[in-house]
Design a protein around this motif. Sequence first.
Motif, PDB file in Angstrom:
ATOM      1  N   ILE A 277       0.745  -1.214  -0.227  1.00 31.83           N
ATOM      2  CA  ILE A 277      -0.041  -0.094   0.040  1.00 31.83           C
ATOM      3  C   ILE A 277       0.963   1.272  -0.157  1.00 31.83           C
ATOM      4  N   PRO A 278       0.825   2.117  -0.910  1.00 36.10           N
ATOM      5  CA  PRO A 278       1.566   3.372  -1.003  1.00 36.10           C
ATOM      6  C   PRO A 278       0.676   4.262  -0.144  1.00 36.10           C
ATOM      7  N   ALA A 279       0.988   4.244   1.077  1.00 39.16           N
ATOM      8  CA  ALA A 279       0.229   4.883   2.096  1.00 39.16           C
ATOM      9  C   ALA A 279       0.603   6.420   2.095  1.00 39.16           C
ATOM     10  N   GLY A 280      -0.082   7.393   2.320  1.00 32.07           N
ATOM     11  CA  GLY A 280       0.245   8.731   2.393  1.00 32.07           C
ATOM     12  C   GLY A 280      -0.997   9.638   2.173  1.00 32.07           C
ATOM     13  N   PRO A 281      -0.912  11.174   2.569  1.00 30.72           N
ATOM     14  CA  PRO A 281      -2.174  11.824   2.334  1.00 30.72           C
ATOM     15  C   PRO A 281      -2.924  11.637   0.948  1.00 30.72           C
ATOM     16  N   ASN A 282      -4.137  11.196   1.091  1.00 30.51           N
ATOM     17  CA  ASN A 282      -5.135  11.267  -0.089  1.00 30.51           C
ATOM     18  C   ASN A 282      -4.617   9.929  -0.903  1.00 30.51           C
ATOM     19  N   TYR A 283      -4.100   9.085  -0.321  1.00 29.97           N
ATOM     20  CA  TYR A 283      -3.772   7.874  -1.268  1.00 29.97           C
ATOM     21  C   TYR A 283      -5.032   7.112  -1.705  1.00 29.97           C
ATOM     22  N   GLN A 284      -6.030   7.071  -1.022  1.00 35.57           N
ATOM     23  CA  GLN A 284      -7.183   6.452  -1.420  1.00 35.57           C
ATOM     24  C   GLN A 284      -8.147   7.352  -2.311  1.00 35.57           C
ATOM     25  N   VAL A 285      -7.898   8.624  -2.556  1.00 34.49           N
ATOM     26  CA  VAL A 285      -8.936   9.664  -3.224  1.00 34.49           C
ATOM     27  C   VAL A 285      -9.069   9.191  -4.535  1.00 34.49           C
ATOM     28  N   PRO A 286      -7.767   8.801  -5.262  1.00 27.63           N
ATOM     29  CA  PRO A 286      -8.192   8.405  -6.722  1.00 27.63           C
ATOM     30  C   PRO A 286      -8.936   7.296  -6.761  1.00 27.63           C
ATOM     31  N   LYS A 292     -16.589   7.903  -8.365  1.00 26.94           N
ATOM     32  CA  LYS A 292     -17.615   9.045  -8.388  1.00 26.94           C
ATOM     33  C   LYS A 292     -17.889   9.335  -9.899  1.00 26.94           C
ATOM     34  N   GLN A 293     -16.950   9.195 -10.626  1.00 29.50           N
ATOM     35  CA  GLN A 293     -17.125   9.533 -12.127  1.00 29.50           C
ATOM     36  C   GLN A 293     -18.101   8.618 -12.781  1.00 29.50           C
ATOM     37  N   ALA A 294     -18.200   7.350 -12.320  1.00 29.77           N
ATOM     38  CA  ALA A 294     -18.882   6.310 -12.739  1.00 29.77           C
ATOM     39  C   ALA A 294     -20.500   6.176 -12.270  1.00 29.77           C
ATOM     40  N   VAL A 295     -20.809   6.731 -11.076  1.00 26.89           N
ATOM     41  CA  VAL A 295     -22.155   6.562 -10.454  1.00 26.89           C
ATOM     42  C   VAL A 295     -22.485   7.851 -10.152  1.00 26.89           C
ATOM     43  N   SER A 296     -23.997   8.037 -10.046  1.00 29.55           N
ATOM     44  CA  SER A 296     -24.475   9.242  -9.490  1.00 29.55           C
ATOM     45  C   SER A 296     -24.905   9.259  -7.993  1.00 29.55           C
ATOM     46  N   ILE A 297     -24.545   8.388  -7.514  1.00 31.55           N
ATOM     47  CA  ILE A 297     -24.938   8.062  -5.953  1.00 31.55           C
ATOM     48  C   ILE A 297     -23.763   8.814  -4.999  1.00 31.55           C
ATOM     49  N   PRO A 298     -23.867   9.220  -3.720  1.00 31.59           N
ATOM     50  CA  PRO A 298     -22.823   9.990  -2.927  1.00 31.59           C
ATOM     51  C   PRO A 298     -21.613   8.876  -2.812  1.00 31.59           C
ATOM     52  N   VAL A 299     -20.367   9.577  -2.881  1.00 30.31           N
ATOM     53  CA  VAL A 299     -19.282   8.665  -2.762  1.00 30.31           C
ATOM     54  C   VAL A 299     -18.396   9.303  -1.376  1.00 30.31           C
ATOM     55  N   ILE A 300     -18.009   8.511  -0.684  1.00 27.41           N
ATOM     56  CA  ILE A 300     -17.068   9.151   0.522  1.00 27.41           C
ATOM     57  C   ILE A 300     -15.831   8.415   0.505  1.00 27.41           C
ATOM     58  N   ALA A 301     -14.899   9.511   0.675  1.00 25.33           N
ATOM     59  CA  ALA A 301     -13.586   9.215   0.371  1.00 25.33           C
ATOM     60  C   ALA A 301     -13.003   9.212   1.931  1.00 25.33           C
ATOM     61  N   VAL A 302     -11.978   8.323   2.157  1.00 27.82           N
ATOM     62  CA  VAL A 302     -11.354   8.077   3.410  1.00 27.82           C
ATOM     63  C   VAL A 302      -9.655   7.864   3.306  1.00 27.82           C
ATOM     64  N   GLY A 303      -9.065   7.981   4.549  1.00 24.57           N
ATOM     65  CA  GLY A 303      -7.690   7.417   4.670  1.00 24.57           C
ATOM     66  C   GLY A 303      -6.845   8.645   4.529  1.00 24.57           C
ATOM     67  N   LEU A 304      -6.076   8.690   5.773  1.00 26.64           N
ATOM     68  CA  LEU A 304      -5.190   9.877   5.924  1.00 26.64           C
ATOM     69  C   LEU A 304      -5.564  11.085   5.434  1.00 26.64           C
ATOM     70  N   ILE A 305      -6.721  11.450   5.726  1.00 31.11           N
ATOM     71  CA  ILE A 305      -7.370  12.935   5.717  1.00 31.11           C
ATOM     72  C   ILE A 305      -7.155  13.643   6.934  1.00 31.11           C
TER      73      ILE A 305
END
Length: 368
Positions: A277-286, A292-305
């Motif tokens: 895992i390349p852990a670092g700030p925002n590492y899971q945001v991509p 998010k680009q594929a669906v219209s329902i809410p998406v939650i981001a998490v991890g070193l925020i």
Amino acid sequence: MPKPVLFTPFRVGAVALENRIVIAPMCQYSAEEGRMTDWHEIHLGQLALSGAGLLTIEATGVEPEGRITYADVGLYDDATEAAMAKVLASVRRWSDMPIAIQLAHAGRKASTEKPWLGGAQIAPDARHGWRTFAPSAVPFAEGEAAPEALDAAGLARVREAFVAAAKRAARLRLDAVQLHGAHGYLLHQFLSPLSNRRDDAYGGTLENRMRFPLEVFDAVRAAFPAEKPVTMRVSGTDWVEGGWDVEQTVAFAKELEARGCAGIHVSSGGLHPAQKIPAGPNYQVPLARAVKQAVSIPVIAVGLITAPEQAEAIVATGDADLIALARTILYDPRWPWHAAAALGGQVRAAPQYLRCQPAQFRDLFVKD
């Protein structure tokens, strides 16, 4: 100065959130026979006063064998339901923050010791240990006891355990249910080809590997009140070659959306000990951005925020609709207050705490 997006209202299904900050489910390993204790009153109570938009109860086993450890919370009988009801009554007395619950089954990663005692697997015949279940008889790590592959009766039992727990959650007046399909636990084990070696209708192709998690979602969605949201937490990737990846996650998210899923919480990893895992700030945001680009329902981001400006950038640019905090808010249970002060937002505080408002932030606290 424009109002920060992080502190604008948002809706997940019928649940109204005062801001875009979600408290992620965090196991406390402090239950007794699946029953919440006074530790949970302290833990959830302080988080319910944090000013976040939503509080999520930790991974809650839908059957005793589905707990990660013997000290995990469960919601599988009258005793575990009564214990949770007591804690919820205490929290709700002082906070009206919406409360969700994460329903989970640990599969082959069950029957382990508490993390601060090493976290190792406990043998089935040892004290606090039991036989685990999984899609296939493949242990999580070398040297561990192999799980029992679920047969048709086992699949039906687990599916019905999720349904029964969802009905108990409804009786407890919880505002939402999140299904745990991440971090290498049972539903994720079905999704990943690294742990799912089945040759029946539940293994092999992507469609087959998604089948059981989608069956569980459909069953829970039918059992939980229609006006309340059911969401799913997923691992966007196994971080292992040949495993579950973001393209498959997007396909799964589309299937969930078509079935009425109210939101996707995108995390990663936990399925295989070889993960890198390349852990670092925002590492899971991509990963969240791809969903998010594929669906219209809410998406939650998490991890070193951890920083307010970081969280604001995630929601303001549209990478995700909400951000979730876990270790960050354990370290700083008033993180939403501090973020509001830094960004020029407003946050709700209990009246008992209003006198602590710093003079330079006269508009920090919401005035009813």
